[in-house]
Design a protein around this motif. Structure first.
Motif, PDB file in Angstrom:
ATOM      1  N   ARG A 161       0.597  -1.234  -0.005  1.00 44.25           N
ATOM      2  CA  ARG A 161      -0.195   0.062  -0.201  1.00 44.25           C
ATOM      3  C   ARG A 161       0.866   1.291  -0.154  1.00 44.25           C
ATOM      4  NH1 ARG A 161      -5.202   1.656   0.697  1.00 44.25           N
ATOM      5  NH2 ARG A 161      -5.978  -0.804   0.766  1.00 44.25           N
ATOM      6  N   VAL A 162       0.497   2.081  -0.770  1.00 40.82           N
ATOM      7  CA  VAL A 162       1.288   3.491  -1.064  1.00 40.82           C
ATOM      8  C   VAL A 162       0.515   4.790  -0.635  1.00 40.82           C
ATOM      9  CG1 VAL A 162       2.602   4.824  -2.677  1.00 40.82           C
ATOM     10  CG2 VAL A 162       2.394   2.296  -2.807  1.00 40.82           C
ATOM     11  N   LEU A 163       1.033   5.659   0.085  1.00 42.22           N
ATOM     12  CA  LEU A 163       0.514   6.871   0.348  1.00 42.22           C
ATOM     13  C   LEU A 163       1.057   7.981  -0.675  1.00 42.22           C
ATOM     14  CD1 LEU A 163      -1.276   8.087   2.459  1.00 42.22           C
ATOM     15  CD2 LEU A 163       0.882   8.791   4.020  1.00 42.22           C
ATOM     16  N   LEU A 164      -0.046   8.444  -1.325  1.00 41.45           N
ATOM     17  CA  LEU A 164       0.488   9.665  -2.187  1.00 41.45           C
ATOM     18  C   LEU A 164       0.343  10.877  -1.687  1.00 41.45           C
ATOM     19  CD1 LEU A 164      -1.328   8.001  -5.291  1.00 41.45           C
ATOM     20  CD2 LEU A 164       0.906   7.531  -4.623  1.00 41.45           C
ATOM     21  N   ILE A 165       1.334  11.805  -1.962  1.00 40.87           N
ATOM     22  CA  ILE A 165       1.075  13.222  -1.408  1.00 40.87           C
ATOM     23  C   ILE A 165       1.436  14.193  -2.484  1.00 40.87           C
ATOM     24  CG2 ILE A 165       1.828  14.919   0.365  1.00 40.87           C
ATOM     25  CD1 ILE A 165       2.315  12.285   2.446  1.00 40.87           C
ATOM     26  N   GLY A 166       0.755  15.175  -2.882  1.00 39.32           N
ATOM     27  CA  GLY A 166       0.849  15.936  -4.056  1.00 39.32           C
ATOM     28  C   GLY A 166      -0.095  17.152  -4.005  1.00 39.32           C
ATOM     29  N   ALA A 167       0.131  18.022  -5.083  1.00 42.65           N
ATOM     30  CA  ALA A 167      -0.658  19.074  -5.013  1.00 42.65           C
ATOM     31  C   ALA A 167      -1.664  18.970  -6.248  1.00 42.65           C
ATOM     32  CB  ALA A 167       0.344  20.482  -5.354  1.00 42.65           C
ATOM     33  N   ARG A 168      -1.265  18.073  -7.067  1.00 44.00           N
ATOM     34  CA  ARG A 168      -2.294  17.816  -8.349  1.00 44.00           C
ATOM     35  C   ARG A 168      -3.248  16.627  -7.923  1.00 44.00           C
ATOM     36  NH1 ARG A 168       1.278  18.101 -13.825  1.00 44.00           N
ATOM     37  NH2 ARG A 168      -0.744  18.053 -14.685  1.00 44.00           N
ATOM     38  N   VAL A 169      -4.504  16.969  -7.559  1.00 45.45           N
ATOM     39  CA  VAL A 169      -5.458  15.831  -7.003  1.00 45.45           C
ATOM     40  C   VAL A 169      -5.717  15.260  -8.289  1.00 45.45           C
ATOM     41  CG1 VAL A 169      -7.513  15.791  -6.124  1.00 45.45           C
ATOM     42  CG2 VAL A 169      -6.104  17.350  -5.162  1.00 45.45           C
ATOM     43  N   ALA A 170      -6.056  15.419  -9.415  1.00 41.52           N
ATOM     44  CA  ALA A 170      -6.529  14.873 -10.672  1.00 41.52           C
ATOM     45  C   ALA A 170      -5.315  13.846 -11.027  1.00 41.52           C
ATOM     46  CB  ALA A 170      -6.779  15.853 -11.664  1.00 41.52           C
ATOM     47  N   LEU A 171      -4.058  14.272 -10.973  1.00 42.17           N
ATOM     48  CA  LEU A 171      -2.777  13.309 -11.452  1.00 42.17           C
ATOM     49  C   LEU A 171      -2.794  12.069 -10.212  1.00 42.17           C
ATOM     50  CD1 LEU A 171      -0.298  12.513 -12.875  1.00 42.17           C
ATOM     51  CD2 LEU A 171       0.871  14.025 -11.360  1.00 42.17           C
ATOM     52  N   LEU A 172      -3.045  12.590  -8.884  1.00 38.09           N
ATOM     53  CA  LEU A 172      -2.918  11.598  -8.008  1.00 38.09           C
ATOM     54  C   LEU A 172      -4.151  10.748  -8.062  1.00 38.09           C
ATOM     55  CD1 LEU A 172      -1.838  13.923  -4.942  1.00 38.09           C
ATOM     56  CD2 LEU A 172      -0.327  12.523  -6.290  1.00 38.09           C
ATOM     57  N   HIS A 190      -2.720  15.027   2.495  1.00 42.88           N
ATOM     58  CA  HIS A 190      -1.857  16.006   2.517  1.00 42.88           C
ATOM     59  C   HIS A 190      -1.269  16.255   3.888  1.00 42.88           C
ATOM     60  CE1 HIS A 190      -3.472  18.157  -1.446  1.00 42.88           C
ATOM     61  NE2 HIS A 190      -4.591  17.610  -0.787  1.00 42.88           N
ATOM     62  N   ASP A 191      -1.472  15.532   4.815  1.00 47.89           N
ATOM     63  CA  ASP A 191      -1.008  15.670   6.147  1.00 47.89           C
ATOM     64  C   ASP A 191      -1.329  14.165   6.735  1.00 47.89           C
ATOM     65  OD1 ASP A 191      -0.055  16.430   8.488  1.00 47.89           O
ATOM     66  OD2 ASP A 191      -1.778  17.681   8.989  1.00 47.89           O
ATOM     67  N   VAL A 192      -0.272  13.675   7.389  1.00 45.84           N
ATOM     68  CA  VAL A 192      -0.250  12.515   8.340  1.00 45.84           C
ATOM     69  C   VAL A 192      -0.134  12.691   9.701  1.00 45.84           C
ATOM     70  CG1 VAL A 192       0.546  10.920   6.485  1.00 45.84           C
ATOM     71  CG2 VAL A 192       2.158  12.028   8.044  1.00 45.84           C
ATOM     72  N   GLY A 193      -0.165  14.124   9.972  1.00 48.79           N
ATOM     73  CA  GLY A 193      -0.194  14.470  11.513  1.00 48.79           C
ATOM     74  C   GLY A 193      -1.453  13.928  12.163  1.00 48.79           C
ATOM     75  N   GLY A 194      -1.132  13.125  13.281  1.00 43.60           N
ATOM     76  CA  GLY A 194      -2.206  12.793  14.058  1.00 43.60           C
ATOM     77  C   GLY A 194      -2.716  11.462  13.664  1.00 43.60           C
ATOM     78  N   VAL A 195      -2.215  10.897  12.561  1.00 44.09           N
ATOM     79  CA  VAL A 195      -2.556   9.439  11.996  1.00 44.09           C
ATOM     80  C   VAL A 195      -1.892   8.567  12.812  1.00 44.09           C
ATOM     81  CG1 VAL A 195      -2.526   7.825  10.106  1.00 44.09           C
ATOM     82  CG2 VAL A 195      -2.770  10.372   9.868  1.00 44.09           C
ATOM     83  N   PRO A 196      -2.782   7.325  13.570  1.00 48.30           N
ATOM     84  CA  PRO A 196      -2.391   6.559  14.492  1.00 48.30           C
ATOM     85  C   PRO A 196      -1.182   5.689  13.891  1.00 48.30           C
ATOM     86  CG  PRO A 196      -4.657   6.616  14.384  1.00 48.30           C
ATOM     87  CD  PRO A 196      -4.159   7.346  13.466  1.00 48.30           C
ATOM     88  N   ALA A 197      -0.370   5.130  14.472  1.00 50.72           N
ATOM     89  CA  ALA A 197       0.924   4.234  14.318  1.00 50.72           C
ATOM     90  C   ALA A 197       0.373   3.050  13.437  1.00 50.72           C
ATOM     91  CB  ALA A 197       1.916   4.093  15.392  1.00 50.72           C
TER      92      ALA A 197
END
Length: 340
Positions: A161-172, A190-197
Protein backbone atom coordinates in the motif's frame (compact mmCIF):
# COMPACT_ATOMS: atom_id res chain seq x y z
CA UNK A 1 21.26 -39.88 -8.98
CA UNK A 2 24.03 -37.59 -7.79
CA UNK A 3 24.80 -37.80 -4.07
CA UNK A 4 25.97 -34.18 -3.99
CA UNK A 5 23.86 -31.84 -1.91
CA UNK A 6 22.50 -28.46 -2.93
CA UNK A 7 21.65 -25.77 -0.40
CA UNK A 8 18.01 -24.74 -0.03
CA UNK A 9 16.66 -21.40 1.09
CA UNK A 10 13.90 -18.87 0.54
CA UNK A 11 13.91 -15.15 -0.26
CA UNK A 12 11.31 -12.46 -0.98
CA UNK A 13 10.73 -11.74 -4.65
CA UNK A 14 8.21 -9.94 -6.78
CA UNK A 15 6.67 -9.98 -10.21
CA UNK A 16 6.79 -6.30 -11.08
CA UNK A 17 3.50 -4.74 -12.05
CA UNK A 18 3.15 -1.68 -14.18
CA UNK A 19 1.41 0.32 -16.84
CA UNK A 20 3.02 -0.77 -20.09
CA UNK A 21 3.76 1.40 -23.11
CA UNK A 22 0.88 -0.12 -25.08
CA UNK A 23 -1.57 0.73 -22.31
CA UNK A 24 -1.81 -2.80 -20.88
CA UNK A 25 -1.56 -3.43 -17.16
CA UNK A 26 0.71 -6.00 -15.53
CA UNK A 27 -0.35 -7.15 -12.06
CA UNK A 28 2.04 -6.82 -9.12
CA UNK A 29 2.70 -10.06 -7.18
CA UNK A 30 4.86 -10.60 -4.10
CA UNK A 31 6.03 -14.15 -3.50
CA UNK A 32 8.69 -16.25 -1.86
CA UNK A 33 11.28 -17.63 -4.27
CA UNK A 34 13.37 -20.78 -3.91
CA UNK A 35 17.11 -20.18 -3.46
CA UNK A 36 19.19 -23.14 -4.63
CA UNK A 37 22.94 -23.01 -4.04
CA UNK A 38 22.63 -19.33 -3.19
CA UNK A 39 20.84 -18.33 -6.42
CA UNK A 40 17.13 -17.91 -7.25
CA UNK A 41 15.94 -21.03 -9.04
CA UNK A 42 13.76 -18.85 -11.27
CA UNK A 43 16.91 -17.35 -12.80
CA UNK A 44 17.87 -20.74 -14.22
CA UNK A 45 14.70 -20.74 -16.32
CA UNK A 46 15.80 -17.89 -18.62
CA UNK A 47 13.01 -15.43 -19.41
CA UNK A 48 10.07 -16.83 -17.48
CA UNK A 49 7.32 -14.56 -16.20
CA UNK A 50 6.07 -16.66 -13.29
CA UNK A 51 5.69 -16.80 -9.51
CA UNK A 52 6.08 -19.59 -6.99
CA UNK A 53 3.00 -21.05 -5.25
CA UNK A 54 4.13 -19.16 -2.12
CA UNK A 55 2.53 -15.84 -3.03
CA UNK A 56 1.71 -13.32 -0.32
CA UNK A 57 -1.76 -12.51 -1.65
CA UNK A 58 -3.21 -16.02 -1.50
CA UNK A 59 -5.50 -16.82 1.46
CA UNK A 60 -3.59 -18.04 4.54
CA UNK A 61 -5.19 -21.50 4.43
CA UNK A 62 -4.09 -22.00 0.81
CA UNK A 63 -0.61 -20.65 1.53
CA UNK A 64 -0.24 -23.10 4.42
CA UNK A 65 -1.48 -25.95 2.22
CA UNK A 66 1.14 -25.08 -0.41
CA UNK A 67 3.93 -25.15 2.18
CA UNK A 68 2.78 -28.47 3.62
CA UNK A 69 2.53 -29.87 0.11
CA UNK A 70 6.18 -29.03 -0.59
CA UNK A 71 7.03 -30.73 2.74
CA UNK A 72 5.30 -33.85 1.35
CA UNK A 73 2.71 -33.72 4.10
CA UNK A 74 -0.05 -33.93 1.49
CA UNK A 75 -0.59 -35.82 -1.75
CA UNK A 76 0.99 -34.40 -4.91
CA UNK A 77 -1.45 -32.21 -6.85
CA UNK A 78 -0.38 -33.70 -10.21
CA UNK A 79 0.11 -37.28 -11.41
CA UNK A 80 3.57 -38.80 -11.04
CA UNK A 81 4.27 -37.11 -7.72
CA UNK A 82 4.66 -33.75 -9.46
CA UNK A 83 4.34 -30.30 -7.89
CA UNK A 84 4.01 -26.80 -9.34
CA UNK A 85 7.24 -24.90 -8.70
CA UNK A 86 6.36 -21.78 -10.74
CA UNK A 87 3.05 -20.85 -12.31
CA UNK A 88 1.21 -18.10 -14.15
CA UNK A 89 1.33 -14.80 -12.23
CA UNK A 90 -2.18 -13.86 -13.36
CA UNK A 91 -4.17 -17.04 -12.64
CA UNK A 92 -3.89 -20.59 -11.33
CA UNK A 93 -4.77 -22.30 -14.60
CA UNK A 94 -2.32 -25.04 -15.55
CA UNK A 95 -3.28 -24.46 -19.18
CA UNK A 96 -1.28 -21.21 -19.07
CA UNK A 97 1.80 -23.32 -18.38
CA UNK A 98 3.78 -24.08 -15.25
CA UNK A 99 7.19 -25.35 -14.25
CA UNK A 100 6.70 -28.61 -12.36
CA UNK A 101 9.01 -31.12 -10.74
CA UNK A 102 8.77 -34.46 -9.01
CA UNK A 103 9.58 -34.24 -5.30
CA UNK A 104 10.76 -37.37 -3.50
CA UNK A 105 12.10 -38.18 -0.09
CA UNK A 106 15.01 -40.55 0.47
CA UNK A 107 15.80 -41.21 4.13
CA UNK A 108 15.93 -37.64 5.48
CA UNK A 109 16.73 -35.98 2.14
CA UNK A 110 14.32 -34.17 -0.18
CA UNK A 111 14.97 -34.45 -3.93
CA UNK A 112 13.62 -32.22 -6.69
CA UNK A 113 13.98 -33.87 -10.10
CA UNK A 114 12.58 -34.08 -13.63
CA UNK A 115 11.77 -30.40 -14.10
CA UNK A 116 9.40 -29.77 -16.99
CA UNK A 117 7.11 -27.21 -18.60
CA UNK A 118 3.60 -28.53 -18.18
CA UNK A 119 0.26 -27.38 -19.63
CA UNK A 120 -1.99 -30.31 -18.69
CA UNK A 121 -2.10 -33.08 -16.09
CA UNK A 122 0.72 -35.14 -17.61
CA UNK A 123 4.26 -33.89 -18.25
CA UNK A 124 6.18 -34.89 -21.37
CA UNK A 125 9.75 -35.00 -20.07
CA UNK A 126 11.22 -35.84 -23.46
CA UNK A 127 9.58 -32.92 -25.23
CA UNK A 128 9.24 -30.33 -22.48
CA UNK A 129 11.76 -31.32 -19.84
CA UNK A 130 14.34 -28.88 -18.45
CA UNK A 131 17.22 -31.28 -19.03
CA UNK A 132 19.90 -28.96 -17.68
CA UNK A 133 18.25 -28.30 -14.32
CA UNK A 134 18.54 -30.66 -11.33
CA UNK A 135 18.19 -33.06 -9.80
CA UNK A 136 18.71 -31.25 -6.50
CA UNK A 137 19.21 -33.12 -3.23
CA UNK A 138 18.54 -31.10 -0.09
CA UNK A 139 19.38 -31.86 3.53
CA UNK A 140 16.10 -32.58 5.28
CA UNK A 141 16.77 -30.36 8.30
CA UNK A 142 17.67 -27.34 6.15
CA UNK A 143 14.71 -27.90 3.83
CA UNK A 144 12.17 -28.30 6.63
CA UNK A 145 13.54 -25.33 8.57
CA UNK A 146 13.24 -22.99 5.59
CA UNK A 147 9.71 -23.98 4.64
CA UNK A 148 8.60 -24.42 8.24
CA UNK A 149 9.53 -20.82 9.01
CA UNK A 150 6.75 -19.73 6.63
CA UNK A 151 4.17 -21.44 8.81
CA UNK A 152 5.11 -19.23 11.75
CA UNK A 153 4.28 -15.93 10.07
CA UNK A 154 1.42 -14.25 8.31
CA UNK A 155 1.90 -14.73 4.56
CA UNK A 156 -0.08 -11.57 3.82
CA UNK A 157 2.01 -9.10 5.79
CA UNK A 158 3.73 -7.50 2.79
CA UNK A 159 2.85 -3.80 2.84
CA UNK A 160 1.59 -3.38 -0.72
CA UNK A 161 0.00 0.00 0.00
CA UNK A 162 1.31 3.43 -0.97
CA UNK A 163 0.57 6.88 0.41
CA UNK A 164 0.42 9.58 -2.29
CA UNK A 165 1.13 13.20 -1.39
CA UNK A 166 1.03 15.98 -3.95
CA UNK A 167 -0.64 19.15 -5.19
CA UNK A 168 -2.26 17.83 -8.38
CA UNK A 169 -5.33 15.96 -7.13
CA UNK A 170 -6.44 14.83 -10.60
CA UNK A 171 -3.02 13.29 -11.30
CA UNK A 172 -2.96 11.59 -7.89
CA UNK A 173 -6.40 10.12 -8.54
CA UNK A 174 -5.23 8.68 -11.87
CA UNK A 175 -2.08 7.32 -10.24
CA UNK A 176 -4.05 5.72 -7.40
CA UNK A 177 -6.43 4.11 -9.90
CA UNK A 178 -3.51 2.71 -11.93
CA UNK A 179 -1.84 1.31 -8.80
CA UNK A 180 -5.04 -0.34 -7.63
CA UNK A 181 -5.51 -1.89 -11.06
CA UNK A 182 -2.17 -3.70 -10.77
CA UNK A 183 -2.82 -4.82 -7.19
CA UNK A 184 -1.22 -2.08 -5.09
CA UNK A 185 -3.37 -0.17 -2.62
CA UNK A 186 -3.08 3.61 -2.73
CA UNK A 187 -4.38 6.47 -0.59
CA UNK A 188 -4.12 10.23 -1.11
CA UNK A 189 -3.47 12.76 1.65
CA UNK A 190 -1.86 16.13 2.42
CA UNK A 191 -1.04 15.57 6.06
CA UNK A 192 -0.28 12.52 8.24
CA UNK A 193 -0.17 14.44 11.49
CA UNK A 194 -2.23 12.68 14.14
CA UNK A 195 -2.60 9.47 12.11
CA UNK A 196 -2.30 6.44 14.46
CA UNK A 197 0.89 4.42 14.18
CA UNK A 198 -1.08 1.27 13.32
CA UNK A 199 -2.46 2.97 10.23
CA UNK A 200 0.96 4.23 9.11
CA UNK A 201 2.33 0.68 9.38
CA UNK A 202 0.03 -0.36 6.54
CA UNK A 203 2.18 1.53 4.02
CA UNK A 204 5.27 0.27 2.27
CA UNK A 205 6.05 3.50 0.45
CA UNK A 206 5.27 7.22 0.38
CA UNK A 207 5.35 9.05 -2.96
CA UNK A 208 5.84 12.83 -3.08
CA UNK A 209 4.85 14.99 -6.02
CA UNK A 210 7.34 17.52 -7.34
CA UNK A 211 5.39 20.42 -5.85
CA UNK A 212 5.59 19.11 -2.28
CA UNK A 213 7.94 21.33 -0.26
CA UNK A 214 10.75 20.17 1.96
CA UNK A 215 8.95 21.24 5.14
CA UNK A 216 5.97 19.03 4.32
CA UNK A 217 8.23 16.13 3.34
CA UNK A 218 10.14 16.42 6.62
CA UNK A 219 6.90 16.38 8.61
CA UNK A 220 5.81 13.18 6.89
CA UNK A 221 9.17 11.54 7.54
CA UNK A 222 8.98 12.52 11.21
CA UNK A 223 5.52 10.99 11.51
CA UNK A 224 6.64 7.66 10.07
CA UNK A 225 9.85 7.66 12.10
CA UNK A 226 7.85 8.37 15.26
CA UNK A 227 5.63 5.38 14.46
CA UNK A 228 8.70 3.19 14.01
CA UNK A 229 7.81 2.45 10.39
CA UNK A 230 10.57 1.72 7.86
CA UNK A 231 8.99 3.05 4.70
CA UNK A 232 10.44 3.77 1.25
CA UNK A 233 10.20 7.36 -0.01
CA UNK A 234 9.69 8.15 -3.68
CA UNK A 235 10.38 11.58 -5.17
CA UNK A 236 8.18 11.73 -8.25
CA UNK A 237 10.24 12.55 -11.31
CA UNK A 238 7.45 13.90 -13.48
CA UNK A 239 3.62 14.01 -13.68
CA UNK A 240 3.51 10.88 -15.88
CA UNK A 241 1.44 8.02 -14.45
CA UNK A 242 3.33 5.03 -15.96
CA UNK A 243 6.64 6.58 -14.88
CA UNK A 244 5.42 7.13 -11.32
CA UNK A 245 4.05 3.58 -11.17
CA UNK A 246 7.48 2.28 -12.18
CA UNK A 247 9.16 4.38 -9.48
CA UNK A 248 6.77 3.01 -6.86
CA UNK A 249 7.27 -0.57 -8.05
CA UNK A 250 11.01 -0.15 -7.61
CA UNK A 251 10.51 1.29 -4.12
CA UNK A 252 8.36 -1.67 -3.10
CA UNK A 253 10.97 -4.21 -4.17
CA UNK A 254 12.34 -5.60 -0.91
CA UNK A 255 14.23 -8.50 -2.52
CA UNK A 256 18.00 -8.62 -1.82
CA UNK A 257 19.88 -6.60 -4.45
CA UNK A 258 22.31 -9.43 -5.10
CA UNK A 259 19.38 -11.66 -6.09
CA UNK A 260 17.83 -9.39 -8.68
CA UNK A 261 18.10 -9.86 -12.42
CA UNK A 262 18.16 -6.17 -13.30
CA UNK A 263 20.81 -4.44 -11.19
CA UNK A 264 21.86 -1.26 -13.01
CA UNK A 265 20.46 1.45 -15.26
CA UNK A 266 22.18 4.64 -16.38
CA UNK A 267 20.93 7.06 -19.00
CA UNK A 268 23.12 9.70 -20.62
CA UNK A 269 24.31 11.00 -23.97
CA UNK A 270 21.49 9.41 -25.90
CA UNK A 271 22.00 5.86 -24.67
CA UNK A 272 21.09 3.59 -21.78
CA UNK A 273 23.43 1.34 -19.84
CA UNK A 274 21.82 -1.82 -18.45
CA UNK A 275 23.26 -4.62 -16.32
CA UNK A 276 21.57 -8.00 -15.80
CA UNK A 277 22.71 -11.03 -13.80
CA UNK A 278 21.03 -13.78 -15.83
CA UNK A 279 19.52 -14.16 -19.32
CA UNK A 280 16.21 -12.30 -19.37
CA UNK A 281 13.90 -10.19 -21.45
CA UNK A 282 14.45 -6.47 -20.93
CA UNK A 283 12.17 -3.71 -22.12
CA UNK A 284 13.29 -0.11 -22.29
CA UNK A 285 10.69 2.65 -22.48
CA UNK A 286 11.32 6.38 -22.58
CA UNK A 287 8.93 9.08 -21.40
CA UNK A 288 9.41 12.77 -22.05
CA UNK A 289 7.57 16.00 -21.49
CA UNK A 290 7.49 18.61 -24.22
CA UNK A 291 7.25 22.37 -23.64
CA UNK A 292 3.47 22.10 -23.32
CA UNK A 293 3.85 19.34 -20.70
CA UNK A 294 2.44 16.73 -23.05
CA UNK A 295 3.73 13.18 -22.53
CA UNK A 296 5.49 11.28 -25.32
CA UNK A 297 6.17 7.56 -24.92
CA UNK A 298 8.61 5.46 -26.95
CA UNK A 299 9.33 1.75 -26.53
CA UNK A 300 12.96 1.70 -27.61
CA UNK A 301 14.12 -1.85 -26.87
CA UNK A 302 12.52 -5.23 -26.20
CA UNK A 303 14.77 -8.29 -26.28
CA UNK A 304 16.71 -10.97 -24.45
CA UNK A 305 19.98 -9.84 -22.88
CA UNK A 306 22.75 -12.12 -21.66
CA UNK A 307 24.39 -11.57 -18.24
CA UNK A 308 26.63 -8.51 -18.10
CA UNK A 309 26.55 -4.84 -19.02
CA UNK A 310 24.95 -3.57 -22.20
CA UNK A 311 24.80 -0.20 -23.94
CA UNK A 312 21.64 0.52 -25.92
CA UNK A 313 21.28 3.51 -28.19
CA UNK A 314 18.12 5.59 -27.82
CA UNK A 315 16.46 7.36 -30.70
CA UNK A 316 17.00 11.13 -30.62
CA UNK A 317 13.26 11.81 -30.69
CA UNK A 318 12.82 9.67 -27.57
CA UNK A 319 15.11 11.74 -25.36
CA UNK A 320 14.54 15.34 -26.41
CA UNK A 321 13.82 17.77 -23.59
CA UNK A 322 13.00 16.43 -20.13
CA UNK A 323 13.08 12.65 -20.55
CA UNK A 324 13.23 9.49 -18.45
CA UNK A 325 14.08 5.84 -19.07
CA UNK A 326 12.33 2.83 -17.54
CA UNK A 327 14.01 -0.59 -17.72
CA UNK A 328 11.79 -3.54 -16.92
CA UNK A 329 12.16 -7.29 -16.51
CA UNK A 330 9.46 -9.64 -15.23
CA UNK A 331 10.87 -9.28 -11.72
CA UNK A 332 12.14 -5.74 -11.35
CA UNK A 333 11.98 -2.16 -12.60
CA UNK A 334 14.56 0.63 -12.65
CA UNK A 335 13.98 4.31 -13.52
CA UNK A 336 16.50 7.01 -14.44
CA UNK A 337 16.26 10.60 -15.62
CA UNK A 338 18.25 11.25 -18.78
CA UNK A 339 21.45 13.05 -17.82
CA UNK A 340 22.71 15.78 -20.12
Amino acid sequence: MSAEYATFGLAPAMRAGGVLANGDYQVHRDFVDFIVDGRPLLFQLSDLDAVSPLASDVPPAIFTAQVRSLLLEADAPLPGGRYVIYGCPDCEDLACGAVTAAIDKEDDDYIWRDFAWQTDEHADLELNGYHGIGPFRFHGAEYRAALGSLLDRDSGTERRRVLLIGARVALLAKLAAALRTIGIGADITHDVGGVPADELRAYGAVAFGRAVGEEQRAAVRRAFAGAGVDVAYVDGLAPIVPLLVAQIEHALDRSPVERRRLTRLVAADGEAGVEVTSPCRVRLTTYRLDRLYRTHTHEVFDGILEPGRHRIALAAKAVKGESFVVARTSGSVLVEAMAR
